[in-house]
Design a protein around this motif. Structure first.
Motif, PDB file in Angstrom:
ATOM      1  N   THR A 269       9.310  -2.663  -9.202  1.00 13.51           N
ATOM      2  CA  THR A 269       9.275  -3.140  -7.822  1.00 13.51           C
ATOM      3  C   THR A 269       9.260  -1.953  -6.869  1.00 13.51           C
ATOM      4  N   PHE A 270       8.337  -2.012  -5.905  1.00 11.48           N
ATOM      5  CA  PHE A 270       8.269  -0.985  -4.859  1.00 11.48           C
ATOM      6  C   PHE A 270       8.590  -1.664  -3.531  1.00 11.48           C
ATOM      7  N   CYS A 271       9.756  -1.340  -2.988  1.00 14.70           N
ATOM      8  CA  CYS A 271      10.182  -2.044  -1.780  1.00 14.70           C
ATOM      9  C   CYS A 271      10.826  -1.112  -0.751  1.00 14.70           C
ATOM     10  N   GLY A 272      10.814   0.174  -1.039  1.00 16.58           N
ATOM     11  CA  GLY A 272      11.395   1.125  -0.100  1.00 16.58           C
ATOM     12  C   GLY A 272      10.315   1.956   0.560  1.00 16.58           C
ATOM     13  N   SER A 273      10.426   3.262   0.413  1.00  9.03           N
ATOM     14  CA  SER A 273       9.414   4.159   0.959  1.00  9.03           C
ATOM     15  C   SER A 273       8.105   3.980   0.194  1.00  9.03           C
ATOM     16  N   ASN A 274       6.990   4.088   0.898  1.00  7.57           N
ATOM     17  CA  ASN A 274       5.682   3.988   0.262  1.00  7.57           C
ATOM     18  C   ASN A 274       4.895   5.301   0.374  1.00  7.57           C
ATOM     19  N   VAL A 275       5.602   6.380   0.655  1.00  2.06           N
ATOM     20  CA  VAL A 275       4.959   7.678   0.848  1.00  2.06           C
ATOM     21  C   VAL A 275       4.956   8.446  -0.476  1.00  2.06           C
ATOM     22  N   ILE A 276       3.750   8.725  -0.995  1.00  4.39           N
ATOM     23  CA  ILE A 276       3.592   9.492  -2.225  1.00  4.39           C
ATOM     24  C   ILE A 276       3.310  10.943  -1.859  1.00  4.39           C
ATOM     25  N   HIS A 277       4.198  11.823  -2.242  1.00  2.30           N
ATOM     26  CA  HIS A 277       4.027  13.249  -1.950  1.00  2.30           C
ATOM     27  C   HIS A 277       3.123  13.880  -3.002  1.00  2.30           C
ATOM     28  N   HIS A 278       1.904  13.412  -3.014  1.00  3.81           N
ATOM     29  CA  HIS A 278       0.934  13.860  -4.003  1.00  3.81           C
ATOM     30  C   HIS A 278      -0.461  13.550  -3.471  1.00  3.81           C
TER      31      HIS A 278
ATOM     32  N   LYS B  60      -4.897   8.177   8.699  1.00  3.01           N
ATOM     33  CA  LYS B  60      -4.254   7.144   7.889  1.00  3.01           C
ATOM     34  C   LYS B  60      -4.620   7.362   6.424  1.00  3.01           C
ATOM     35  N   LYS B  61      -3.695   7.901   5.677  1.00 10.10           N
ATOM     36  CA  LYS B  61      -3.976   8.293   4.294  1.00 10.10           C
ATOM     37  C   LYS B  61      -3.500   7.215   3.318  1.00 10.10           C
ATOM     38  N   ASN B  62      -3.886   5.981   3.598  1.00 10.55           N
ATOM     39  CA  ASN B  62      -3.374   4.874   2.797  1.00 10.55           C
ATOM     40  C   ASN B  62      -4.245   4.589   1.579  1.00 10.55           C
ATOM     41  N   ILE B  63      -3.612   4.024   0.552  1.00  9.99           N
ATOM     42  CA  ILE B  63      -4.296   3.539  -0.642  1.00  9.99           C
ATOM     43  C   ILE B  63      -3.592   2.257  -1.063  1.00  9.99           C
ATOM     44  N   SER B  64      -4.341   1.184  -1.264  1.00 11.22           N
ATOM     45  CA  SER B  64      -3.734  -0.105  -1.585  1.00 11.22           C
ATOM     46  C   SER B  64      -3.088  -0.061  -2.965  1.00 11.22           C
ATOM     47  N   LEU B  65      -2.212  -1.035  -3.206  1.00 14.94           N
ATOM     48  CA  LEU B  65      -1.526  -1.124  -4.497  1.00 14.94           C
ATOM     49  C   LEU B  65      -2.541  -1.265  -5.625  1.00 14.94           C
ATOM     50  N   LEU B  66      -3.579  -2.094  -5.404  1.00 21.62           N
ATOM     51  CA  LEU B  66      -4.611  -2.296  -6.424  1.00 21.62           C
ATOM     52  C   LEU B  66      -5.417  -1.025  -6.657  1.00 21.62           C
ATOM     53  N   GLU B  67      -5.775  -0.326  -5.576  1.00 18.47           N
ATOM     54  CA  GLU B  67      -6.521   0.931  -5.712  1.00 18.47           C
ATOM     55  C   GLU B  67      -5.701   1.976  -6.455  1.00 18.47           C
TER      56      GLU B  67
ATOM     57  N   GLU C  36       0.838  -1.189   0.000  1.00 19.86           N
ATOM     58  CA  GLU C  36       0.000   0.000   0.000  1.00 19.86           C
ATOM     59  C   GLU C  36       0.877   1.244   0.000  1.00 19.86           C
ATOM     60  N   PHE C  37       0.276   2.348  -0.403  1.00 24.33           N
ATOM     61  CA  PHE C  37       0.973   3.625  -0.413  1.00 24.33           C
ATOM     62  C   PHE C  37       0.289   4.584   0.553  1.00 24.33           C
ATOM     63  N   ILE C  38       1.018   5.614   0.934  1.00 23.84           N
ATOM     64  CA  ILE C  38       0.472   6.681   1.766  1.00 23.84           C
ATOM     65  C   ILE C  38       0.398   7.941   0.920  1.00 23.84           C
ATOM     66  N   LEU C  39      -0.823   8.417   0.673  1.00 24.66           N
ATOM     67  CA  LEU C  39      -1.013   9.645  -0.089  1.00 24.66           C
ATOM     68  C   LEU C  39      -0.968  10.832   0.875  1.00 24.66           C
ATOM     69  N   LEU C  40       0.109  11.577   0.833  1.00 26.95           N
ATOM     70  CA  LEU C  40       0.239  12.706   1.752  1.00 26.95           C
ATOM     71  C   LEU C  40      -0.713  13.846   1.397  1.00 26.95           C
ATOM     72  N   GLY C  41      -1.051  13.952   0.114  1.00 30.77           N
ATOM     73  CA  GLY C  41      -1.953  15.023  -0.293  1.00 30.77           C
ATOM     74  C   GLY C  41      -1.379  16.383   0.036  1.00 30.77           C
ATOM     75  N   PHE C  42      -2.120  17.150   0.852  1.00 30.71           N
ATOM     76  CA  PHE C  42      -1.688  18.489   1.254  1.00 30.71           C
ATOM     77  C   PHE C  42      -1.482  18.547   2.769  1.00 30.71           C
ATOM     78  N   SER C  43      -1.098  17.403   3.342  1.00 30.93           N
ATOM     79  CA  SER C  43      -0.961  17.319   4.805  1.00 30.93           C
ATOM     80  C   SER C  43       0.156  18.198   5.340  1.00 30.93           C
ATOM     81  N   ASP C  44       1.102  18.615   4.471  1.00 32.77           N
ATOM     82  CA  ASP C  44       2.176  19.499   4.925  1.00 32.77           C
ATOM     83  C   ASP C  44       1.672  20.934   5.135  1.00 32.77           C
TER      84      ASP C  44
END
Length: 311
Positions: free
Chosen positions: A167-176, A89-96, A11-19
């Motif tokens: 392959t995604f195996c490091g950070s899962n945080v999407i700054h978007h 929790k701003k998560n989105i699964s890999l499939l989503e 899964e990924f974390i969509l940060l959106g505009f949380s900053d």
């Protein structure tokens, strides 16, 4: 990367505009209003075109499809973006994430092809007015729209499959605020050279074809308009193209800034701001552009409102 203990990202974390914590509440309200206006504007355009017989022409058939695409592709972005303002929790699964990228890619590509088809429609109407009804038949219009959908589906399949073959195996945080290609490429722990070549090649072909087709159409259109002797005739001809030209400039101008800039020069904040224009502002303003600058649409809207008021 071999030999290291790695865990594949699920899964990924969509940060959106949380900053932008101080503006979070305001941005939520602004985006919510924009989404409501987008829904109302595009649904209104579709409804007016459907119920007014005077708008059952090729030009408005394509505009109807454009409004439908704007309605759908903004709806793949807004809901998740709005949720990120309200949940921790701003998560989105890999499939989503893959599904969002695929649907959005299909609809955004379809929009670019529809703008080409609309440019061709205006070219035929202005450069060959006597043959317009012969060339732009219902069958031809349907074939043009269906072919653009098929090409868009195929292109987006290649696009999405190429991204998620990495392959995604490091950070899962999407700054978007949605799953887009550039931030996903930044997260991959694979060698992305081949993937970037494929993406740039296919994206370049689609971009070059669409922009060239529109530019060529407008060269012929402008040339034909300038040959019209009466100023009233020139004004009328220009007015039929003005809305489309504004939409094309906004859409492709933003795309060039987002996707033509090499990934090495990618700026998350710049991309995010431009993406707001591309994914949120343009679908909202398109109905305004076509309704405020189009006498036929304004007249049809007036008739609908008068009928509803008196009956």
């Amino acid at each position: 990367m071999e030999g290291k203990n790695q865990t594949s990202v699920t899964e990924f974390i969509l940060l959106g505009f949380s900053d932008l914590t101080k503006l979070k509440g305001l941005l939520f309200i602004v985006f919510l209003i924009m989404y409501v206006l987008t829904l109302l504007g595009n649904i209104s355009i579709i409804t007016i075109i459907r119920i007014d017989p005077h708008l059952h022409t090729p030009m408005y058939y394509f505009l109807n499809n454009l409004s439908f695409v704007d309605l759908c592709y903004s709806s793949t972005i807004y809901p998740k973006a709005l949720i990120t303002f309200k949940v921790e929790k701003k998560n989105i699964s890999l499939l989503e994430c893959a599904t969002q990228l695929y649907i959005f890619g299909t609809l955004a590509t379809e929009e670019s092809f529809l703008l080409v088809v609309m440019a061709y429609d205006r070219y035929v109407a202005i450069c060959n007015p006597l043959l317009y009804t012969v060339v732009m038949t219902k069958r031809v219009c349907l074939q043009l729209v269906m072919s653009t959908y098929i090409v868009s589906l195929v292109y987006s399949s290649i696009h999405t499959g190429n991204v998620f073959s990495m392959t995604f195996c490091g950070s899962n945080v999407i700054h978007h605020f949605y799953c887009d290609v550039t931030p996903l490429l930044k997260l991959s722990c694979s060698d992305t050279f081949y993937n970037q070549v494929v993406l740039n090649t296919f994206g370049g072909i689609v971009g070059a074809v669409t922009v060239t087709a529109i530019c060529v159409s407008y060269i012929y259109i402008i040339s034909a308009i300038l040959r019209i002797r009466s100023s009233e005739g020139r004004h009328k001809a220009f007015s039929t193209c003005a809305s489309h030209f504004i939409t094309v400039t906004l859409f492709f101008g933003t795309l060039i800034f987002i996707y033509v800039i090499p990934t090495s020069h990618y700026s998350g904040n710049t991309n995010r701001v431009l993406s707001v224009v591309y994914t949120m502002v343009i679908p909202m303003v398109n109905p305004m552009i076509y309704s405020l600058r189009n006498n036929d649409v304004k007249k049809a809207l007036k008739n609908v409102l008068e009928k509803k008021w008196f009956y």
